[in-house]
Design an enzyme around this catalytic site. Structure first.
Site, PDB file in Angstrom:
ATOM      1  N   LYS A  80       0.838  -1.200   0.000  1.00  0.00           N
ATOM      2  CA  LYS A  80       0.000   0.000   0.000  1.00  0.00           C
ATOM      3  C   LYS A  80       0.875   1.252   0.000  1.00  0.00           C
ATOM      4  O   LYS A  80       2.087   1.160   0.239  1.00  0.00           O
ATOM      5  CB  LYS A  80      -0.900  -0.022   1.237  1.00  0.00           C
ATOM      6  CG  LYS A  80      -0.123  -0.053   2.546  1.00  0.00           C
ATOM      7  CD  LYS A  80      -1.035  -0.371   3.719  1.00  0.00           C
ATOM      8  CE  LYS A  80      -0.245  -0.346   5.030  1.00  0.00           C
ATOM      9  NZ  LYS A  80      -1.072  -0.696   6.180  1.00  0.00           N
ATOM     10  N   ARG A  95     -10.578  -0.530  15.036  1.00  0.00           N
ATOM     11  CA  ARG A  95     -10.564   0.301  13.826  1.00  0.00           C
ATOM     12  C   ARG A  95     -11.560  -0.366  12.870  1.00  0.00           C
ATOM     13  O   ARG A  95     -12.761  -0.143  12.996  1.00  0.00           O
ATOM     14  CB  ARG A  95      -9.133   0.369  13.261  1.00  0.00           C
ATOM     15  CG  ARG A  95      -8.958   1.390  12.153  1.00  0.00           C
ATOM     16  CD  ARG A  95      -7.495   1.509  11.712  1.00  0.00           C
ATOM     17  NE  ARG A  95      -6.940   0.273  11.142  1.00  0.00           N
ATOM     18  CZ  ARG A  95      -5.712   0.180  10.631  1.00  0.00           C
ATOM     19  NH1 ARG A  95      -4.907   1.241  10.630  1.00  0.00           N
ATOM     20  NH2 ARG A  95      -5.272  -0.962  10.136  1.00  0.00           N
ATOM     21  N   TYR A 119      13.800  30.983   3.405  1.00  0.00           N
ATOM     22  CA  TYR A 119      12.570  31.667   3.839  1.00  0.00           C
ATOM     23  C   TYR A 119      12.645  32.000   5.319  1.00  0.00           C
ATOM     24  O   TYR A 119      13.049  31.166   6.132  1.00  0.00           O
ATOM     25  CB  TYR A 119      11.358  30.776   3.589  1.00  0.00           C
ATOM     26  CG  TYR A 119      10.963  30.650   2.137  1.00  0.00           C
ATOM     27  CD1 TYR A 119      10.665  31.776   1.371  1.00  0.00           C
ATOM     28  CD2 TYR A 119      10.866  29.397   1.539  1.00  0.00           C
ATOM     29  CE1 TYR A 119      10.286  31.644   0.044  1.00  0.00           C
ATOM     30  CE2 TYR A 119      10.489  29.262   0.214  1.00  0.00           C
ATOM     31  CZ  TYR A 119      10.205  30.389  -0.530  1.00  0.00           C
ATOM     32  OH  TYR A 119       9.829  30.263  -1.828  1.00  0.00           O
TER      33      TYR A 119
HETATM   34  C1  LIG Z   1      -0.371  -1.563   6.868  1.00  0.00           C
HETATM   35  C2  LIG Z   1      -0.935  -2.830   7.341  1.00  0.00           C
HETATM   36  C3  LIG Z   1      -0.118  -3.959   7.481  1.00  0.00           C
HETATM   37  C4  LIG Z   1       1.386  -3.911   7.365  1.00  0.00           C
HETATM   38  O1  LIG Z   1       1.889  -3.319   8.545  1.00  0.00           O
HETATM   39  P1  LIG Z   1       3.456  -3.176   8.840  1.00  0.00           P
HETATM   40  O2  LIG Z   1       3.505  -2.792  10.275  1.00  0.00           O
HETATM   41  O3  LIG Z   1       3.979  -2.100   7.944  1.00  0.00           O
HETATM   42  O4  LIG Z   1       4.087  -4.485   8.577  1.00  0.00           O
HETATM   43  C5  LIG Z   1      -0.736  -5.154   7.808  1.00  0.00           C
HETATM   44  N1  LIG Z   1      -2.069  -5.222   7.993  1.00  0.00           N
HETATM   45  C6  LIG Z   1      -2.884  -4.151   7.892  1.00  0.00           C
HETATM   46  C7  LIG Z   1      -4.343  -4.316   8.114  1.00  0.00           C
HETATM   47  C8  LIG Z   1      -2.345  -2.921   7.573  1.00  0.00           C
HETATM   48  O5  LIG Z   1      -3.147  -1.855   7.492  1.00  0.00           O
END
Ligand SMILES: *Cc1c(COP(=O)(O)O)cnc(C)c1O
Length: 372
Positions: free
Chosen positions: A38, A132, A265
């Site tokens: 992702k 969640r 800036y």
């Molecule tokens: C992002 C995510 C993962 C991966 O998590 P990491 O800590 O980066 O390994 C796994 N499961 C879900 C549901 C996630 O949202």
């Protein structure tokens, strides 16, 4: 086109393969990796990373959104792609068109999918304590109802751990409880005659700290990229992970700043003594946190060049007084190695007061991803 023009990410696929092997050695032999790609593979570039993973025999992936799933499918990823997050019902047709697995985020969402009339492949999210997404683990009636919906082809059930990175007694107890809740759900589903589904629970820290768990998939994210969330994360696992990503940019211009002159800036920096300063062609629109203004450093020709002044949208300034040979056209390293020195992503995260997940996942679209 010369890919290493202005600012870019170099991907070390050898290190990615190494990390895959480390994880495989940690997990039970019948547990497959289902990498989280992702957020553009945590900024690394979803397409090159997913294809490297596919070449290593990985055939299941998870993404956060429908669009991320479509991008992978269009690029030629053939395995399972699970959308972990919310998809709007108006876009359900794309789930079918691109052969994506949707997460059932709760019972109401399942009914929406059922009422759509078409048949969807889904994994059911279970809330075991993070609160969640997911149907509550103790609402077994509702979970079974979802499994019985004729328009839902349930091929998986999963949950997510929320304190698996912690080592305190409380955190370990909470995680063990989440694991137990998940196992209760799976056992009850079995008892009720459902057999044909995969289970998965662990993310990176679930794998690293609870590798004895025995599920069908493990959703490795941040650690698969060879990065820990924080610098001082201690894990139970005896693994050696190697960073996949380096972040580099170009020295655009070098000039003298005379004693007492300000730079950038707001003129938040002012020179004590005459300094040599360099402008770099990367800024906060590329994902460099503005919190790094006047703090931290980059590497230039194997030496440290402190960041001075405010980070701009497309550029930033560093002090190269101690690197007299630095010149326009040189490379500067923001994450990664230069000579004998290395800046890990965890270090940048600490400077910015965040976790490395946020640092890398925000690396922008303007950066070319170059596979080494
Ligand atoms: C992002 C995510 C993962 C991966 O998590 P990491 O800590 O980066 O390994 C796994 N499961 C879900 C549901 C996630 O949202």
């Amino acid at each position: 086109m010369y890919k290493k023009g202005r600012a870019w990410i170099e991907l070390n696929i050898g290190n990615l393969k190494h990390n895959i092997e480390q994880f495989r050695s940690l997990l039970p032999f019948d547990c497959a990796l289902m990498p989280a790609v992702k957020a553009n593979a945590y900024g690394h570039g979803a397409v090159p990373v997913a294809h490297a993973l596919q070449n290593e025999g990985i055939h299941a992936f998870c993404v956060a959104s429908l669009a991320e799933g479509i991008e992978l499918r269009l690029s030629g990823i053939t395995g399972e792609i699970l959308v972990l997050g919310y998809t709007h019902p108006a876009e359900f047709s794309d789930l079918i068109a691109y052969d994506l697995i949707q997460t059932v985020i709760d019972g109401d969402y399942a009914r929406q999918m059922q009422d759509d009339g078409r048949r969807f492949t889904v994994h059911v999210g279970i809330d075991t304590g993070m609160h969640r997404l997911g149907e509550r683990w103790d609402n077994m009636k509702e979970i079974v109802r979802i499994f019985r919906m004729p328009n839902l082809k349930v091929t998986g059930v999963f949950s997510h751990l929320c304190v698996s990175d912690g080592q305190s007694k409380e955190e370990r107890t909470y995680t063990m409880q989440q694991i137990h809740h998940f196992e209760c759900v799976v056992e009850e589903l079995y008892r009720q005659g459902f057999r044909d589904f995969k289970c998965h629970l662990q993310g990176s820290y679930g794998i690293l700290n609870y590798s004895q768990c025995c599920f069908d998939y493990a959703r490795a994210g941040i650690a698969l990229y060879g990065i820990y969330s924080a610098k001082n994360d201690h894990t139970k696992a005896a693994v050696e992970l190697r960073p996949v990503l380096s972040l580099k940019t170009r020295v655009e211009s070098v000039k003298t700043l005379y004693h007492g002159e300000g730079a950038g800036y707001g003129l938040t920096y002012s020179a004590r003594g005459n300094r040599r300063i360099a402008a770099l062609s990367i800024g906060y629109a590329d994902g460099i946190p503005r919190e790094l203004s006047n703090s931290g450093y980059v590497l230039c020709n194997g030496k440290m060049a402190p960041i001075i002044g405010r980070i701009c949208m497309d550029q930033m300034l560093v002090d190269v007084t101690d690197i007299p040979w630095a010149k326009a056209g040189d490379e500067a390293v923001l994450i990664g190695r230069s000579g004998d020195l290395e800046i890990p992503a965890e270090e940048v995260a600490q400077w910015a007061g965040t976790i490395s997940n946020e640092i890398v996942s925000r690396l922008g679209k303007r950066l070319e991803r170059v596979v080494e």
